[in-house]
Design an enzyme around this catalytic site. Sequence first.
Site, PDB file in Angstrom:
ATOM      1  N   GLY A 142       0.785  -1.233   0.000  1.00  0.00           N
ATOM      2  CA  GLY A 142       0.000   0.000   0.000  1.00  0.00           C
ATOM      3  C   GLY A 142       0.811   1.273   0.000  1.00  0.00           C
ATOM      4  O   GLY A 142       0.259   2.368  -0.025  1.00  0.00           O
TER       5      GLY A 142
ATOM      6  N   LYS B 293      20.863  -4.674 -44.854  1.00  0.00           N
ATOM      7  CA  LYS B 293      20.770  -3.798 -46.019  1.00  0.00           C
ATOM      8  C   LYS B 293      19.309  -3.617 -46.429  1.00  0.00           C
ATOM      9  O   LYS B 293      18.491  -4.540 -46.324  1.00  0.00           O
ATOM     10  CB  LYS B 293      21.523  -4.419 -47.204  1.00  0.00           C
ATOM     11  CG  LYS B 293      23.003  -4.140 -47.204  1.00  0.00           C
ATOM     12  CD  LYS B 293      23.653  -4.615 -48.471  1.00  0.00           C
ATOM     13  CE  LYS B 293      24.840  -3.733 -48.811  1.00  0.00           C
ATOM     14  NZ  LYS B 293      25.692  -4.329 -49.806  1.00  0.00           N
TER      15      LYS B 293
ATOM     16  N   SER C  89       9.959  12.512  10.627  1.00  0.00           N
ATOM     17  CA  SER C  89      11.376  12.420  10.976  1.00  0.00           C
ATOM     18  C   SER C  89      11.604  11.717  12.305  1.00  0.00           C
ATOM     19  O   SER C  89      12.744  11.504  12.709  1.00  0.00           O
ATOM     20  CB  SER C  89      11.979  13.824  11.022  1.00  0.00           C
ATOM     21  OG  SER C  89      11.181  14.633  11.866  1.00  0.00           O
TER      22      SER C  89
ATOM     23  N   PHE D 207      16.058  -2.544 -35.374  1.00  0.00           N
ATOM     24  CA  PHE D 207      16.060  -3.952 -35.758  1.00  0.00           C
ATOM     25  C   PHE D 207      14.825  -4.319 -36.584  1.00  0.00           C
ATOM     26  O   PHE D 207      14.786  -5.387 -37.195  1.00  0.00           O
ATOM     27  CB  PHE D 207      16.092  -4.840 -34.496  1.00  0.00           C
ATOM     28  CG  PHE D 207      17.470  -5.158 -33.996  1.00  0.00           C
ATOM     29  CD1 PHE D 207      18.264  -4.179 -33.432  1.00  0.00           C
ATOM     30  CD2 PHE D 207      17.966  -6.448 -34.069  1.00  0.00           C
ATOM     31  CE1 PHE D 207      19.537  -4.478 -32.936  1.00  0.00           C
ATOM     32  CE2 PHE D 207      19.229  -6.760 -33.576  1.00  0.00           C
ATOM     33  CZ  PHE D 207      20.015  -5.781 -33.015  1.00  0.00           C
TER      34      PHE D 207
ATOM     35  N   GLU E 190      13.656   2.745  -6.990  1.00  0.00           N
ATOM     36  CA  GLU E 190      14.575   3.735  -6.406  1.00  0.00           C
ATOM     37  C   GLU E 190      14.049   5.143  -6.602  1.00  0.00           C
ATOM     38  O   GLU E 190      14.819   6.081  -6.809  1.00  0.00           O
ATOM     39  CB  GLU E 190      15.975   3.626  -7.042  1.00  0.00           C
ATOM     40  CG  GLU E 190      16.750   2.458  -6.545  1.00  0.00           C
ATOM     41  CD  GLU E 190      17.907   2.806  -5.619  1.00  0.00           C
ATOM     42  OE1 GLU E 190      18.619   1.860  -5.275  1.00  0.00           O
ATOM     43  OE2 GLU E 190      18.093   3.972  -5.237  1.00  0.00           O
TER      44      GLU E 190
ATOM     45  N   GLY F  27      11.382  -5.769 -37.693  1.00  0.00           N
ATOM     46  CA  GLY F  27      10.636  -6.960 -37.293  1.00  0.00           C
ATOM     47  C   GLY F  27      11.468  -7.862 -36.408  1.00  0.00           C
ATOM     48  O   GLY F  27      10.986  -8.435 -35.430  1.00  0.00           O
TER      49      GLY F  27
ATOM     50  N   GLN G  56      13.327  -0.548 -32.798  1.00  0.00           N
ATOM     51  CA  GLN G  56      12.914   0.056 -34.063  1.00  0.00           C
ATOM     52  C   GLN G  56      13.955  -0.158 -35.154  1.00  0.00           C
ATOM     53  O   GLN G  56      13.627  -0.500 -36.286  1.00  0.00           O
ATOM     54  CB  GLN G  56      12.672   1.562 -33.838  1.00  0.00           C
ATOM     55  CG  GLN G  56      11.966   2.256 -34.977  1.00  0.00           C
ATOM     56  CD  GLN G  56      10.559   1.734 -35.168  1.00  0.00           C
ATOM     57  OE1 GLN G  56       9.934   1.219 -34.231  1.00  0.00           O
ATOM     58  NE2 GLN G  56      10.058   1.822 -36.384  1.00  0.00           N
TER      59      GLN G  56
END
Lengths: 283, 416
Positions: free
Chosen positions: B159, B302, B211, B371, B396, B373, B369
Amino acid sequence: MHRSSEVKHVASYLNTRGCECFGQPCESHCPVLTDRTIHVQLKTFIKIRVKPDRTGVVTDGVKHSMNPFCEIAVEEAIKLKEKKLVKEVVAVSCGPQQVQETIRTALAMGADRGIHVEVSGKDYETLGPLQVSKIFAALAKKEQADLIILGKQAIDDDCNQTGQMIAALLDWPQGTFASEMTLEADKMKVVREVDGGLETIKIKLPAVVTADLRLNTPRYATLPNIMKAKKKKIANVKPADLGVDVCSRLEVLKVDEPPQRQAGVKVETVDDLVGKLKEAGRV
Amino acid sequence: TNLLSQHRIQHILDMMLTTGKFDYHPNTLFLNLTELTDQQKEFQELARKFAREEIVPAAPSYDRSGEYPFPLIKRAWELGLINGHIPEDCGGMGLGIFDSCLITEQLAFGCTGVQTAIEANSLGQMPVIIAGNDAQKKKYLGRMAEEPLMCAYCVTEPGAGSDVAGIKTRAVKKGDEYVVNGQKMWITNGGKANWYFLLARTDPDPKCPTSRAFTGFIVEADTPGVQPGRKELNMGQRCSDTRGITFEDVRIPKENVLIGEGAGFKIAMGAFDKTRPPVAAGATGLAQRALEEATKYALERKTFGKFIAEHQAVSFLLAEMAMKVELARMAYQRAAWEVDQGRRNTYYASIAKAFAGDIANQCAADAVQVFGGNGFNSEYPVEKLMRDAKIYQIYEGTAQIQRLIISREHLGKFKQ
């Protein structure tokens, strides 16, 4: 194991040339570096270029690191020290200022001290196995080494001469292409990888051994050892101090790239293939 | 330098014209950029070699199986790549945050799942390093240097994540012990840790200021009542062990309280100033991997008669990825350097973490992108990068919390 004559020094010569593989996959030079394959593949993206004046390859800006066979040699020396069969391991390299990094790596792996033989500029470009072996022979006498271990060859020039020449100059026995070495009293049993298989020989110390691929797997230098290596000494020596003339007796006439790969021809059937091979006089 | 002095003069004039105290804005400090020392280069080279030779080949199978990469962690421990910041008198190497970041970036290049499992150690240890007494440091940090053990940072709950002050885990003092009850969630190394840093509420009064209401504890994982839940199946960094942990009547000796009752919140937050730069370094390592994989591919594939790298659309993608990687690197290095100089680096640490998390996601998506497909497919390495990158905008301190911190710091400086 109790030994009557203790081996005092083991000197490892480190070759700091670059991994220049002429654009071919590195596996062709270093065929069984399976656990190093990824490392080697990433390295092949250094495109090797011949200098415009065709006297050599471009080395400016190419990262240089310890020759893989020399790493194996250093590892073997340190293993001998860990087994308490040798007293001290000295790592030696010849070249300009940058070779100190390579010597530091050897120190971080566990060598006790280093010797940097300063050769730079024109002298370094023409430095070959004959000069290196003369330097080494002189150092071996000075340091009173009992064993010299080197990599069998450098993967940039593939000379495979330095170890043999050192042995000849010192008139020491040699065990080259070692895949196993065992110290027995004052003799070294060396299993050599030769064309026909494996040859086992026994050589008397002091001797020269050159390391082949399957001798061992070099360790990483651990972080704490890298820090400890800073405190180890690297001595500076000049070839002249050892009475060695590094002038080359060889003149490079020209260096060319391998011929461009010709396009192949596609054929439809096996008969076509046989026909074409007959035409070309290959069958 | 001429430009700088002009700015300074203008700044002074501005200050003179307005009321209020004149205070030197730290931005005008000159950051002297020097090369890495030889030792730093060697550390970086070791981590780089280890990552590329051992982590990179093993990462895809750990990602598929979700198995904890203990062999890799053990190897990294043997090489001294983990626990670098443990003080020397506890058996560590006492490295600064900058040196640790250099190593972290290289490991993250290999696999951020592995790197996160390792980084969780730093996070868990940091409260002990900054706030532990000698006995606690020797006991809990010492054992990390003797064996390859893991630890964890237990603060987040089902929570309450960003709202740390909203945690409900209760610690009640009974004699010489504290009895803890509560639920923690998303704890990295939760199922593998030897001990935890735990933050729990010790003052039940809702009016008690943050605190003073919380206490930090060191909890041995084998304490009765500590129940790690199942390993969570996450989108990315899948080999990292993330679990919920239930604390049911867990008894903690008072010797394991850090500093004292009520000091916990500050300790938990203080740890972040030292752990955010390494997290930013990890995100940068991932972005660097994305850039390298995309570049390699672009020089091989290519289309329309050319390598795709020769098409501007693709080369511009690569250029922007390169810009982001370089800047993220400079950002985390500044944040790490500041804290190593002994200065409060909250502003720089938040900037580094926020920026690096964002660009890691952008670079990973751009790599997919490039690469095309193939990038969408699991046989190629970049889809994993995209899945792994997302968490950097969340853990973090979320991207939104970082912006909160940066704006607060920035406005605070401005008002002075």
